[in-house]
Motif scaffolding. Sequence first.
Motif, PDB file in Angstrom:
ATOM      1  N   ASP A  74      14.561  11.862  18.622  1.00  0.00           N
ATOM      2  CA  ASP A  74      13.550  10.922  18.420  1.00  0.00           C
ATOM      3  C   ASP A  74      14.169   9.660  17.538  1.00  0.00           C
ATOM      4  OD1 ASP A  74      11.410   9.159  17.633  1.00  0.00           O
ATOM      5  OD2 ASP A  74       9.777  10.762  17.493  1.00  0.00           O
ATOM      6  N   PRO A  75      14.092   8.573  18.219  1.00  0.00           N
ATOM      7  CA  PRO A  75      15.120   7.572  17.762  1.00  0.00           C
ATOM      8  C   PRO A  75      14.374   7.066  16.359  1.00  0.00           C
ATOM      9  CG  PRO A  75      14.410   6.761  19.632  1.00  0.00           C
ATOM     10  CD  PRO A  75      13.921   8.063  19.679  1.00  0.00           C
ATOM     11  N   ARG A  76      12.908   7.365  16.073  1.00  0.00           N
ATOM     12  CA  ARG A  76      12.405   6.907  15.000  1.00  0.00           C
ATOM     13  C   ARG A  76      12.962   7.930  13.640  1.00  0.00           C
ATOM     14  NH1 ARG A  76       6.687   7.208  17.705  1.00  0.00           N
ATOM     15  NH2 ARG A  76       7.995   8.788  18.430  1.00  0.00           N
ATOM     16  N   HIS A  77      13.441   9.294  14.033  1.00  0.00           N
ATOM     17  CA  HIS A  77      13.758   9.919  12.952  1.00  0.00           C
ATOM     18  C   HIS A  77      15.463  10.048  12.845  1.00  0.00           C
ATOM     19  CE1 HIS A  77      10.243  12.103  12.031  1.00  0.00           C
ATOM     20  NE2 HIS A  77       9.747  11.715  13.045  1.00  0.00           N
ATOM     21  N   ALA A  78      15.800   9.297  11.921  1.00  0.00           N
ATOM     22  CA  ALA A  78      17.450   9.026  11.762  1.00  0.00           C
ATOM     23  C   ALA A  78      17.950  10.717  11.831  1.00  0.00           C
ATOM     24  CB  ALA A  78      17.453   8.383  10.446  1.00  0.00           C
ATOM     25  N   GLU A  79      17.314  11.408  11.363  1.00  0.00           N
ATOM     26  CA  GLU A  79      17.950  12.757  10.921  1.00  0.00           C
ATOM     27  C   GLU A  79      18.301  13.512  12.431  1.00  0.00           C
ATOM     28  OE1 GLU A  79      14.884  12.302  10.304  1.00  0.00           O
ATOM     29  OE2 GLU A  79      13.615  14.089  11.144  1.00  0.00           O
ATOM     30  N   GLU A  80      17.902  12.975  13.401  1.00  0.00           N
ATOM     31  CA  GLU A  80      18.004  13.676  14.838  1.00  0.00           C
ATOM     32  C   GLU A  80      19.179  12.760  15.661  1.00  0.00           C
ATOM     33  OE1 GLU A  80      14.262  14.163  16.692  1.00  0.00           O
ATOM     34  OE2 GLU A  80      13.701  15.564  15.330  1.00  0.00           O
ATOM     35  N   ARG A  81      19.851  12.121  14.924  1.00  0.00           N
ATOM     36  CA  ARG A  81      20.983  11.230  15.684  1.00  0.00           C
ATOM     37  C   ARG A  81      21.622  11.829  16.448  1.00  0.00           C
ATOM     38  NH1 ARG A  81      24.195   6.882  13.329  1.00  0.00           N
ATOM     39  NH2 ARG A  81      25.630   6.554  15.036  1.00  0.00           N
ATOM     40  N   TRP A  82      22.403  12.727  16.215  1.00  0.00           N
ATOM     41  CA  TRP A  82      23.143  13.591  17.245  1.00  0.00           C
ATOM     42  C   TRP A  82      22.568  15.085  17.783  1.00  0.00           C
ATOM     43  CZ3 TRP A  82      27.036  12.113  12.825  1.00  0.00           C
ATOM     44  CH2 TRP A  82      27.550  10.864  12.997  1.00  0.00           C
ATOM     45  N   GLY A  83      21.367  14.930  17.756  1.00  0.00           N
ATOM     46  CA  GLY A  83      20.709  16.092  18.371  1.00  0.00           C
ATOM     47  C   GLY A  83      19.976  17.217  17.740  1.00  0.00           C
ATOM     48  N   LEU A  84      19.240  17.996  18.276  1.00  0.00           N
ATOM     49  CA  LEU A  84      18.358  19.293  17.800  1.00  0.00           C
ATOM     50  C   LEU A  84      18.961  20.618  18.260  1.00  0.00           C
ATOM     51  CD1 LEU A  84      16.453  16.638  18.817  1.00  0.00           C
ATOM     52  CD2 LEU A  84      14.611  18.400  18.342  1.00  0.00           C
ATOM     53  N   GLU A  85      19.185  21.284  17.278  1.00  0.00           N
ATOM     54  CA  GLU A  85      19.605  22.574  17.544  1.00  0.00           C
ATOM     55  C   GLU A  85      19.015  23.958  16.924  1.00  0.00           C
ATOM     56  OE1 GLU A  85      23.711  22.308  16.063  1.00  0.00           O
ATOM     57  OE2 GLU A  85      24.045  20.519  16.937  1.00  0.00           O
ATOM     58  N   ASP A  86      19.031  25.288  17.760  1.00  0.00           N
ATOM     59  CA  ASP A  86      18.998  26.379  17.092  1.00  0.00           C
ATOM     60  C   ASP A  86      17.522  26.602  16.614  1.00  0.00           C
ATOM     61  OD1 ASP A  86      21.473  26.257  17.686  1.00  0.00           O
ATOM     62  OD2 ASP A  86      22.226  26.928  15.975  1.00  0.00           O
ATOM     63  N   PRO A  87      16.606  26.484  17.309  1.00  0.00           N
ATOM     64  CA  PRO A  87      15.317  26.502  16.646  1.00  0.00           C
ATOM     65  C   PRO A  87      14.883  27.931  16.415  1.00  0.00           C
ATOM     66  CG  PRO A  87      14.839  26.269  19.229  1.00  0.00           C
ATOM     67  CD  PRO A  87      16.487  26.015  18.837  1.00  0.00           C
ATOM     68  N   ARG A  88      13.852  28.010  15.441  1.00  0.00           N
ATOM     69  CA  ARG A  88      13.101  29.310  14.928  1.00  0.00           C
ATOM     70  C   ARG A  88      11.622  29.152  14.968  1.00  0.00           C
ATOM     71  NH1 ARG A  88      18.688  28.958  13.578  1.00  0.00           N
ATOM     72  NH2 ARG A  88      19.680  30.776  13.301  1.00  0.00           N
ATOM     73  N   ILE A  89      11.006  29.965  15.651  1.00  0.00           N
ATOM     74  CA  ILE A  89       9.494  29.528  15.505  1.00  0.00           C
ATOM     75  C   ILE A  89       8.624  30.765  14.852  1.00  0.00           C
ATOM     76  CG2 ILE A  89       7.663  29.012  17.419  1.00  0.00           C
ATOM     77  CD1 ILE A  89       9.813  28.732  19.424  1.00  0.00           C
ATOM     78  N   VAL A  90       7.611  30.158  14.212  1.00  0.00           N
ATOM     79  CA  VAL A  90       6.732  31.501  13.579  1.00  0.00           C
ATOM     80  C   VAL A  90       5.405  30.715  13.920  1.00  0.00           C
ATOM     81  CG1 VAL A  90       8.215  32.509  11.996  1.00  0.00           C
ATOM     82  CG2 VAL A  90       6.782  30.303  11.294  1.00  0.00           C
ATOM     83  N   TRP A  91       4.233  31.476  14.097  1.00  0.00           N
ATOM     84  CA  TRP A  91       2.836  31.228  13.992  1.00  0.00           C
ATOM     85  C   TRP A  91       2.378  31.245  12.579  1.00  0.00           C
ATOM     86  CZ3 TRP A  91      -0.808  28.971  16.565  1.00  0.00           C
ATOM     87  CH2 TRP A  91      -2.112  29.011  16.303  1.00  0.00           C
TER      88      TRP A  91
END
Length: 312
Positions: A74-91
Amino acid sequence: MLLKRYDGNPVLTPEGWPYPANSVFNPGAVEHKGETLLLVRVEDFRGFSHLTLARSPDGYTRWEIASSPTLLPDPRHAEERWGLEDPRIVWLPDREEYAITYVSFSVGGPVVSLITTRDFREFTRHGALVPPEDKDASLFPRTFGGKYALIHRPIIRGEAHIWISFSPDLRYWGEHRVLLPVRPGWWDCHRVGLGPPPIETEEGWLLVYHGVRRTASGSLYRVGLALLDLDEPWRVIRRSRSWVLGPREDYEFRGDVPGVAFPTGAILSGGTLRLYYGAADKTVCIAEAELSDLLHFLWDDGVEGDRGFGEP
Ligand code: BMA
């Protein structure tokens, strides 16, 4: 062999992807509405990663892959400049939503960030939780004395140990402690990092983690186990001496990074734990074991928790 590889490995490949992809690996996994849902890390041909949903009625076959990326930077989120990686999901039952912790690649380095969702259609970004460089993070699926707990893996002074931290609100983090340090001389001597989210069992929280040893021909990423106290999860009850899964098959050596078995998702179904792992940073594979066998193994092979770092 404690963990059995699925005969149909690899289950997801870049060749089978509905749009051009260099590699598809390191997925988060949950059961949602009776299906297995994977949020897969997809690397494009610029070398940037995004996340895409794949779903299967049985967790092994008949994968339906979204025809376009589910979560792009998301261009509004500077921390995502070079992508999103390795998600972990919990409920998170108290918030009635899923928490997806993932690595966002910022100019300052990789950093653990949080997205929440109820339905995997609408997503809310909460930004970076801790400073870079930090990876391999998951929340616990419950709170401890009203506080959320995060397992993560900062790199500090070049050392890569697994840490645990707490927060009253998922925003401000403190009470940082080393949870599982690397073990000099062992198979997990250079780096350790959490695999899938912690799994609640009667004996404690089962942790599946990766350990790295550097060799003359590159790093070997193998998988070990640990058990944490149910109510005081900063206490390590046991830690396996041996690894339980390591690169062996062709598909674990043929890819962008040979010698990598990197679990990031786990689903417990009728006593069987199904691990979803990235193989050689190229494909998604499955290995499974009876939960009771994994716990027995920890008592037979494990050493008592060796924190070695004391309180912070
Ligand atoms: C780690 C992570 C993973 C990757 C692994 C092996 O540091 O970046 O995404 O699968 O290295 O290359």
